[in-house]
Design a protein around this motif. Structure first.
Motif, PDB file in Angstrom:
ATOM      1  N   ARG A   1       3.721   1.975   2.881  1.00  0.00           N
ATOM      2  CA  ARG A   1       4.904   2.805   2.671  1.00  0.00           C
ATOM      3  C   ARG A   1       4.561   4.186   2.104  1.00  0.00           C
ATOM      4  N   ILE A   2       5.478   5.119   2.350  1.00  0.00           N
ATOM      5  CA  ILE A   2       5.487   6.413   1.678  1.00  0.00           C
ATOM      6  C   ILE A   2       6.676   6.391   0.729  1.00  0.00           C
ATOM      7  N   SER A   3       6.411   6.666  -0.545  1.00  0.00           N
ATOM      8  CA  SER A   3       7.453   6.590  -1.563  1.00  0.00           C
ATOM      9  C   SER A   3       7.878   7.975  -2.028  1.00  0.00           C
ATOM     10  N   ALA A   4       8.946   8.017  -2.807  1.00  0.00           N
ATOM     11  CA  ALA A   4       9.663   9.268  -3.079  1.00  0.00           C
ATOM     12  C   ALA A   4       8.928  10.235  -3.990  1.00  0.00           C
ATOM     13  N   ILE A   5       8.138   9.751  -4.939  1.00  0.00           N
ATOM     14  CA  ILE A   5       7.496  10.637  -5.927  1.00  0.00           C
ATOM     15  C   ILE A   5       6.022  10.796  -5.546  1.00  0.00           C
ATOM     16  N   PRO A   6       5.636  11.954  -4.985  1.00  0.00           N
ATOM     17  CA  PRO A   6       4.285  12.099  -4.416  1.00  0.00           C
ATOM     18  C   PRO A   6       3.229  12.499  -5.436  1.00  0.00           C
ATOM     19  N   LEU A   7       3.208  11.848  -6.601  1.00  0.00           N
ATOM     20  CA  LEU A   7       2.239  12.209  -7.637  1.00  0.00           C
ATOM     21  C   LEU A   7       1.265  11.074  -7.920  1.00  0.00           C
ATOM     22  N   GLY A   8       0.952  10.304  -6.907  1.00  0.00           N
ATOM     23  CA  GLY A   8       0.014   9.209  -7.069  1.00  0.00           C
ATOM     24  C   GLY A   8       0.222   8.174  -5.982  1.00  0.00           C
ATOM     25  N   GLY A   9      -0.279   6.981  -6.228  1.00  0.00           N
ATOM     26  CA  GLY A   9      -0.132   5.899  -5.268  1.00  0.00           C
ATOM     27  C   GLY A   9      -0.667   4.615  -5.888  1.00  0.00           C
ATOM     28  N   TYR A  10      -0.537   3.519  -5.179  1.00  0.00           N
ATOM     29  CA  TYR A  10      -1.024   2.252  -5.724  1.00  0.00           C
ATOM     30  C   TYR A  10      -1.165   1.223  -4.600  1.00  0.00           C
ATOM     31  N   VAL A  11      -1.991   0.222  -4.888  1.00  0.00           N
ATOM     32  CA  VAL A  11      -2.151  -0.948  -4.024  1.00  0.00           C
ATOM     33  C   VAL A  11      -1.732  -2.160  -4.851  1.00  0.00           C
TER      34      VAL A  11
ATOM     35  N   LEU B   1      10.506   5.513   1.190  1.00  0.00           N
ATOM     36  CA  LEU B   1      11.119   6.451   2.122  1.00  0.00           C
ATOM     37  C   LEU B   1      10.892   6.049   3.571  1.00  0.00           C
ATOM     38  N   ALA B   2       9.665   5.604   3.860  1.00  0.00           N
ATOM     39  CA  ALA B   2       9.316   5.236   5.241  1.00  0.00           C
ATOM     40  C   ALA B   2       8.093   4.340   5.206  1.00  0.00           C
ATOM     41  N   GLY B   3       7.808   3.690   6.347  1.00  0.00           N
ATOM     42  CA  GLY B   3       6.613   2.871   6.416  1.00  0.00           C
ATOM     43  C   GLY B   3       6.722   1.786   7.458  1.00  0.00           C
ATOM     44  N   TRP B   4       5.800   0.845   7.395  1.00  0.00           N
ATOM     45  CA  TRP B   4       5.801  -0.275   8.322  1.00  0.00           C
ATOM     46  C   TRP B   4       5.136  -1.474   7.641  1.00  0.00           C
ATOM     47  N   THR B   5       5.301  -2.638   8.232  1.00  0.00           N
ATOM     48  CA  THR B   5       4.718  -3.861   7.685  1.00  0.00           C
ATOM     49  C   THR B   5       3.718  -4.424   8.668  1.00  0.00           C
ATOM     50  N   SER B   6       2.533  -4.784   8.154  1.00  0.00           N
ATOM     51  CA  SER B   6       1.497  -5.420   8.971  1.00  0.00           C
ATOM     52  C   SER B   6       1.015  -6.656   8.219  1.00  0.00           C
ATOM     53  N   GLY B   7       1.243  -7.837   8.820  1.00  0.00           N
ATOM     54  CA  GLY B   7       0.937  -9.064   8.099  1.00  0.00           C
ATOM     55  C   GLY B   7       1.859  -9.163   6.891  1.00  0.00           C
ATOM     56  N   ARG B   8       1.282  -9.357   5.710  1.00  0.00           N
ATOM     57  CA  ARG B   8       2.101  -9.418   4.506  1.00  0.00           C
ATOM     58  C   ARG B   8       2.104  -8.080   3.755  1.00  0.00           C
ATOM     59  N   THR B   9       1.430  -7.058   4.302  1.00  0.00           N
ATOM     60  CA  THR B   9       1.298  -5.776   3.600  1.00  0.00           C
ATOM     61  C   THR B   9       2.367  -4.792   4.049  1.00  0.00           C
ATOM     62  N   ASP B  10       3.068  -4.236   3.085  1.00  0.00           N
ATOM     63  CA  ASP B  10       4.055  -3.176   3.325  1.00  0.00           C
ATOM     64  C   ASP B  10       3.365  -1.833   3.088  1.00  0.00           C
TER      65      ASP B  10
ATOM     66  N   PHE C   1       0.887  -1.172   0.000  1.00  0.00           N
ATOM     67  CA  PHE C   1       0.000   0.000   0.000  1.00  0.00           C
ATOM     68  C   PHE C   1       0.918   1.213   0.000  1.00  0.00           C
ATOM     69  N   SER C   2       1.004   1.896  -1.142  1.00  0.00           N
ATOM     70  CA  SER C   2       2.004   2.954  -1.281  1.00  0.00           C
ATOM     71  C   SER C   2       1.364   4.300  -1.577  1.00  0.00           C
ATOM     72  N   ILE C   3       1.775   5.324  -0.808  1.00  0.00           N
ATOM     73  CA  ILE C   3       1.457   6.712  -1.125  1.00  0.00           C
ATOM     74  C   ILE C   3       2.676   7.264  -1.856  1.00  0.00           C
ATOM     75  N   GLY C   4       2.545   7.473  -3.168  1.00  0.00           N
ATOM     76  CA  GLY C   4       3.673   7.885  -3.988  1.00  0.00           C
ATOM     77  C   GLY C   4       4.240   6.710  -4.758  1.00  0.00           C
TER      78      GLY C   4
END
Length: 446
Positions: free
Chosen positions: A55-65, A44-53, A36-39
């Motif tokens: 995260r906050i990623s470097a390019i803040p122009l979107g996101g994806y699951v 850049l940062a984040g945490w893991t819960s179960g099998r899901t990572d 689950f990524s913002i960017g």
């Protein structure tokens, strides 16, 4: 810095809500989520819960699951097949994909509901501010300054109520207006008729009307970035006193004088925090639909009024209904704007990208939290509709593929999807380049 910070806040909220919709529906329908990524780009940062990572990623122009098995031709371990997106029935995949745009619409409803509940619904007093010469209102004797208290034996408390009654009226039936002129109540019989009326985008449409407008003070509520008014230094909150030396007591009088300038230089005398200023500008010519199948030319400077005089409390349920209604209205207006841009009846110069969004986010943030939340609601609806366009790589493109799969009984071939996605990426990049081009042009003009 205000614009940059506001832009990051707006973008983060919109992306998070959109991806949260995909994530929650995926988990609800038994699909595993790997990321689950913002960017985009490096983590850049984040945490893991179960099998899901998460995260906050470097390019803040979107996101994806990133879901388990979301690539149809990927090989999966046997234990992952029950969690695979591709192995779920097509109706489940459609729900998961549609959840992102749906959550963006829900965000708009929620914000607008909260704003109406907390601040009230802005309304205009039922005071006549302008009567067009030769109109039904003028022929019947309606005057500027009249306070309308009843229409057809129905009490009215706002101009919006009057508009609703007029639009439901018949041409061959008189409407009885009871008005207060300060010396007692009198009746005015008006026969409404179909007449060209500006819609929310400024184009003319045929609606029932009487040729009268509410009193709107000539105070600037919004200045469009990149338009002549912004380039000349006009700001939200400025009160226009004169246009080319002529008094401007109401917004409609000012608007008429701007329209009559026909592209000549304008000098607006404005009052800003007790200081008198003279600002010089030149109108921009825009061609719009006239409501009769033709075109009209308008001269604009890129300003909008602040027409509302008071706020009406609607309560918890009433605010919820109003928030839903306003969201529906934004959907309609946005859809019409997209259609008119495709047809060419609305200038594509109105299209903006991240720079324009940042400018507008900063402008609304400086006005206060309520304005910023309302702006997020509007952009959230825009994001939802953009994502539902049937362009491969967008949610709407995936829904198109799944609809074809439902009709054919089998999925689109891998090669077909690859070609379609390449076309979709080209269209999306072209749109982004054009939006950036418009943004950069506005910066140079400013």
């Amino acid at each position: 810095m205000t614009s940059l910070f506001s832009f990051l806040v707006v973008l983060s909220v919109l992306i998070f809500i959109h991806e949260l919709g995909h994530y929650l529906l995926a988990r609800l329908l038994g699909v595993g989520v790997e990321r689950f990524s913002i960017g985009f780009g490096p983590r850049l940062a984040g945490w893991t819960s179960g099998r899901t990572d998460f995260r906050i990623s470097a390019i803040p122009l979107g996101g994806y699951v990133k879901m388990v098995g979301d690539e149809p031709d990927a090989e999966l371990p046997e234990e992952d097949i029950p969690l695979s997106f591709t192995h779920k029935p097509v109706w489940k995949r459609m729900l998961i994909v549609a959840a992102g745009p749906f959550f963006n619409l829900l965000l708009a409803v929620f914000f607008l509901w909260g704003l109406v509940f907390w601040y009230g619904l802005p309304v205009m007093d039922p005071v006549v501010g302008d009567v067009k010469a030769g109109s039904p209102a003028a022929s019947a004797g309606l005057r500027v300054g009249d306070l309308v208290v009843r229409v057809d034996d129905r009490s009215v408390d706002s101009w919006e109520e009057i508009q609703k009654l007029i639009r439901r009226a018949s041409e061959d039936q008189a409407m009885v207006f009871e008005v207060d002129r300060g010396d007692g109540i009198r009746q005015v019989r008006i026969f409404p008729e179909l007449m060209p009326t500006p819609d929310a985008l400024g184009a003319m449409v045929m609606r029932m009307g009487i040729g009268a407008d509410p009193f709107i003070p000539p105070t600037i509520g919004f200045v469009s970035p990149g338009f002549p008014a912004a380039e000349a230094g006009l700001k939200s909150g400025d009160r226009v006193i004169k246009v080319n030396g002529a008094d401007s007591p109401t917004w409609m009088v000012m608007a008429r004088k701007i329209q009559e300038s026909s592209g000549e230089r304008l000098i607006l005398d404005v009052e800003r925090e007790g200081i008198r200023l003279s600002l010089e500008m030149q109108t921009r010519e825009e061609v719009m639909e006239d409501g009769l199948g033709g075109k009209i030319t308008r001269h604009v400077v890129g300003i909008a009024p602040e027409p509302y005089t008071r706020a009406e409390k609607l309560g918890f349920l009433g605010s919820m209904l109003e928030g839903t209604r306003q969201t529906g209205e934004i959907v309609t207006v946005t859809g019409i704007a997209l259609a008119r841009m495709v047809k060419g009846s609305l200038s594509r110069d109105n299209l903006g990208g991240p720079i324009l969004i940042a400018q507008m986010a900063g402008s609304e943030a400086r006005k206060g939290l309520a304005n910023l939340l309302a702006f997020i609601a509007v952009i959230s609806v825009n994001l939802a509709l953009l994502n539902l366009l049937p362009i491969p790589v967008l949610d709407g493109g995936h829904l198109m593929f799944y609809t074809i799969e439902l009709l054919r009984g089998k999925p689109v071939s891998v090669r077909g999807r690859e070609v379609a996605q390449q076309v979709g990426i080209f269209l999306l990049l072209s749109l982004m380049v054009f939006a950036f081009y418009n943004d950069i042009l506005r910066l140079f003009r400013g």
